[in-house]
Design a protein around this motif. Structure first.
Motif, short mmCIF file in Angstrom:
data_model
loop_
_atom_site.label_atom_id
_atom_site.label_comp_id
_atom_site.label_asym_id
_atom_site.label_seq_id
_atom_site.Cartn_x
_atom_site.Cartn_y
_atom_site.Cartn_z
N ARG A 9 0.83 -1.21 0.00
CA ARG A 9 0.00 0.00 0.00
C ARG A 9 0.86 1.25 0.00
O ARG A 9 0.50 2.26 -0.59
N TRP A 10 1.98 1.20 0.70
CA TRP A 10 2.81 2.39 0.85
C TRP A 10 4.17 2.25 0.19
O TRP A 10 4.65 3.21 -0.44
N ILE A 11 4.80 1.09 0.32
CA ILE A 11 6.16 0.92 -0.19
C ILE A 11 6.17 1.03 -1.71
O ILE A 11 5.39 0.38 -2.40
N GLY A 12 7.10 1.86 -2.21
CA GLY A 12 7.22 2.05 -3.66
C GLY A 12 6.33 3.13 -4.22
O GLY A 12 6.38 3.41 -5.43
N LYS A 13 5.50 3.75 -3.38
CA LYS A 13 4.62 4.84 -3.84
C LYS A 13 5.25 6.19 -3.48
O LYS A 13 5.87 6.33 -2.43
N PRO A 14 5.09 7.20 -4.34
CA PRO A 14 5.66 8.53 -4.02
C PRO A 14 4.84 9.23 -2.94
O PRO A 14 3.67 9.55 -3.15
N VAL A 15 5.43 9.44 -1.79
CA VAL A 15 4.75 10.06 -0.65
C VAL A 15 5.53 11.31 -0.23
O VAL A 15 6.72 11.21 0.07
N PRO A 16 4.89 12.48 -0.17
CA PRO A 16 5.59 13.68 0.31
C PRO A 16 6.05 13.49 1.75
O PRO A 16 5.43 12.75 2.53
N THR A 17 7.14 14.15 2.12
CA THR A 17 7.63 14.01 3.49
C THR A 17 6.58 14.50 4.48
O THR A 17 5.87 15.48 4.23
N LEU A 18 6.50 13.81 5.59
CA LEU A 18 5.48 14.12 6.58
C LEU A 18 5.62 15.52 7.15
O LEU A 18 4.64 16.15 7.54
N GLU A 19 6.85 16.04 7.19
CA GLU A 19 7.09 17.37 7.77
C GLU A 19 6.85 18.50 6.77
O GLU A 19 6.93 19.67 7.14
N ALA A 20 6.60 18.16 5.50
CA ALA A 20 6.51 19.18 4.46
C ALA A 20 5.46 20.26 4.75
O ALA A 20 5.75 21.46 4.60
N PRO A 21 4.24 19.91 5.15
CA PRO A 21 3.25 20.97 5.41
C PRO A 21 3.70 21.93 6.51
O PRO A 21 3.56 23.16 6.37
#
Length: 701
Positions: A9-21
């Motif tokens: 579900r998550w691994i290999g998917k482009p996810v913005p860094t959690l701290e970005a906002p």
């Protein structure tokens, strides 16, 4: 994980860094944002001389300055010498200063104006000494001795031999030899080095600092303060970039703690940008003489290297840097024999240290240039020379590195294909130079290629190179992830949260990471040697797997199903093949809390990679995995001015599986930009022992 990659579900998917906002909205808390009651401002007095004896220091007037709470010199602090391996540094200069910018005194006052006024009132009686401002000057007969225990000014020497280089050079069809010099490069992270330190009622030093590795930083601070490690607590706030420059190799964090102890109040001590250029630890500049031989077929028969690094005034981490320069690139190709003689040399310049790739870019530059000349001498395409010698999967390198996976050949081919290498080489790699007077610039265009190898962790002098992780399932069903590695802006926390969410079967928003804190987190060595995703990631995965099993054990009795028939997806536990039968993790945990037999779910795990500590000859498989890159560049050079214009740069990287492609791409792009800076623009310039381009107005990035 045994699942097919398509099931993740998550691994290999482009996810913005959690701290970005939070960072984009200005809500992220850096050390400069931290405010403690009655907090003081710290400032440092730095030496104007590259080399001088301190005949005396008068701080009486400074201590009388209104608002001043502490003034420190060498006589006021623990008489401790500290350092990464060689104990040659002091938090404040003792009997003499050894570089322009060295810390001589420190003050803490109610505000910045009072602190600056106190600095102006300190009187230092300097007796200037002849400075040593170059490698040749340091090695010259009769040169001033910078450290009495090193009368030859050689901080550290390293030599090793593999095979029989003389015999191998004797049968080489082509030999190329040249000398290469590299520059001192400033880290230029967005956030300067800074610290907020306080001492609690029990006498414990609580230090908030954007360091790369909280546990080694704790030990370094404790060493310099002359206290046990349990009396120092390091807490990492947001880090505004580091690139190797925030590992407490300079004394800012130590001085903040000393000032807090002396004043009895919290102290904030941060460098100005000018102080960064005068007191941080930039990239080590080198002089490298390299001799490389090849057979008529293009096989690399032998390599000899004579390496001289400018450590500056103190050794710091430069001996580690030198080890990388000596050895790492030897593992990129199949060399028959090699000999290396390296020295790290003291000078009266700013102490150098670790910088992204730590010693590797300098040797990449020298070796890859030699390979191009060898290819020309042999009449080979430089790409074919690299392909012929590239290390491959299943092989063991000349230094004992075991290539359990290796995509270097694929990287070379991919970079060549993307850049249209063959077509450009067949055209001679250039284009006609316009004739004088036709209005066009006199320029030639060409393409080039270079390769490199890197580690995932680096067990050179450590029996244990692991990481620990802890997962706590909270009463509302969310997961707290406690790790001691920290994030320095590269997105490591996001990747570790992705791993935890994937292994637990939780939503990403149900994973909460605690700040890296030595009093709370399990032991880890932090952001260095590209170790976080691989080493800390495996520790997180194991701890999360244990927590999942405990959750399923609770759910099995509740759902009247066998544990092996249960799965967790998106935070919901269900029975495989039973339709909607199931419940959320939140409901399960809430209903279990404070019931008979209840116990909190807290799981821990460590991961130590499959690597070994190198033996006395520095032979051994020092990392559990290795990464590779091949890059091509298309540039145009103005033959009259020497100006270089980069038109295209292709980077092909073997990193294994990209757990988060978005941050992986960001790392590659950032590395390319930083490498271009080192190659074309960035150089700290010294005149008379002082950096003369010590600001962003004069130092081109």
């Amino acid at each position: 994980m045994s699942r097919d990659p398509g099931e993740f579900r998550w691994i290999g998917k482009p996810v913005p860094t959690l701290e970005a906002p939070a960072k984009a909205r200005g809500r992220a808390a850096y050390v400069a944002d931290l405010r403690l009651p009655r907090m003081l401002t710290g400032k440092v007095l730095r030496s104007p001389h590259p080399h001088a004896r301190i005949a005396g220091i008068d701080t009486a007037a400074a201590k009388r300055t209104p608002g001043v709470r502490a003034v420190l010199t060498w006589d006021d602090i623990p008489q401790v010498r500290w350092g990464h391996e060689i104990k040659d540094q002091t938090a404040l200069a003792a009997d003499r200063v050894r570089f322009a910018g060295e810390e001589v005194a420190a003050v803490a006052a109610a505000d910045e104006d009072a602190a600056l006024e106190a600095l102006e009132r300190i009187r230092v009686d300097y007796e200037p000494l002849p400075p040593v401002l170059s490698i040749d000057g340091a090695l010259a007969e009769g040169a001033p001795v910078l450290h009495e225990e090193r009368p030859d000014n050689v901080a550290r020497r390293m030599t090793f031999l593999r095979g029989d280089p003389e015999e191998a050079f004797g049968r080489a069809a082509a030999v190329y030899e040249n000398t290469f010099e590299t520059s001192m490069q400033h880290h230029a992270y967005m956030e300067p080095i800074g610290t907020v330190a306080e001492v609690d009622v029990a006498g414990k030093f609580i230090v908030h600092a954007p360091v790369q590795n909280i546990f080694p930083a704790r030990d370094r601070v404790a060493e310099a303060l002359g206290v046990s490690a349990s009396r120092v607590r390091i807490i990492q706030p947001c880090v505004g970039g580091a690139f190797g420059g925030k590992m407490v190799d300079e004394p800012n964090t130590i001085l903040a703690a000393l000032l807090a102890g002396a004043a009895g109040l919290p102290v904030h001590l941060s460098n100005s940008r000018t102080e960064e250029f005068r007191g941080s630890r930039p990239r080590v500049p080198y002089r490298i003489r390299l001799r490389v031989g090849a057979s008529a077929e293009g096989g690399l028969t032998a390599k000899e290297a004579w390496i001289e690094g400018d450590a500056g005034a103190y050794c710091g981490r430069t001996q580690k840097v030198m080890s990388v320069t000596c050895m790492r690139m030897d593992n990129c190709y199949r060399f028959g024999s090699l000999r290396t003689d390296a020295r790290m040399i003291y000078t009266n310049r700013l102490p150098a240290g670790a910088f992204r790739g730590m010693g590797n870019p300098q040797m990449v530059f020298a070796l890859e240039a030699c390979l191009d000349h060898l290819a020309e001498a042999l009449g080979m395409d430089p790409l074919d020379l690299r392909l012929k010698n590239a290390i491959r999967e299943g092989e063991t390198s000349i230094h004992g590195w075991e290539m359990k996976s290796c995509g270097l050949t694929d990287c070379i081919l991919k970079a060549a294909e993307a850049s249209g290498w063959k077509g450009r080489r067949e055209k001679g790699g250039g284009r006609p130079i316009p004739a004088p007077g036709d209005g066009g610039k006199r320029a030639v265009r060409g393409v080039g290629m270079a390769c490199a190898v890197h580690v995932s962790g680096n067990r050179v002098h450590m029996d244990w190179d692991g990481a620990g992780a802890e997962v706590r399932i909270r009463e509302d069903g969310r997961a707290g992830l406690v790790i001691g590695e920290g994030d320095i802006g590269q997105g490591a926390n996001t990747v570790l949260a992705l791993i935890a969410a994937e292994e637990l079967g939780f939503r990403l928003e149900d994973i909460e990471l605690s700040a890296a804190d030595t009093d709370i987190a399990p032991l880890g060595f932090g952001a260095r040697a590209s170790r976080l995703t691989f080493i800390a990631g495996n520790a997180v995965r194991s701890a999360a797997a244990k927590a999942r099993e405990e959750i399923l054990g609770l759910a099995a009795s509740r759902l009247e199903a066998a544990r092996e028939d249960l799965r967790i997806e998106g935070g919901r536990i269900s029975v495989v093949g039973s339709g909607d039968k199931g419940l959320s993790v939140e409901d399960l945990i809430r209903d279990s809390v404070c019931r008979p037999g209840w116990a909190p779910i807290v799981t821990r795990a460590t991961y130590d990679p499959p690597s070994v500590m190198a033996d006395e000859t520095r032979y051994g498989n020092v990392a559990g995995a290795y990464t590779f890159t091949a890059q091509t560049a298309e540039v145009e050079v103005d033959v009259e001015t020497g100006r270089v214009e980069v038109f295209r740069l292709i980077a092909a990287d073997d990193i294994g599986r990209a757990l988060n492609p978005l941050t992986a791409e960001g790392q590659v792009e950032g590395a390319v930009i930083q490498g271009l800076g080192l190659a074309l623009y960035e150089r700290m310039i010294y005149e008379g022992g002082e950096v003369v381009n010590g600001s962003f107005a004069d130092y081109p990035l």
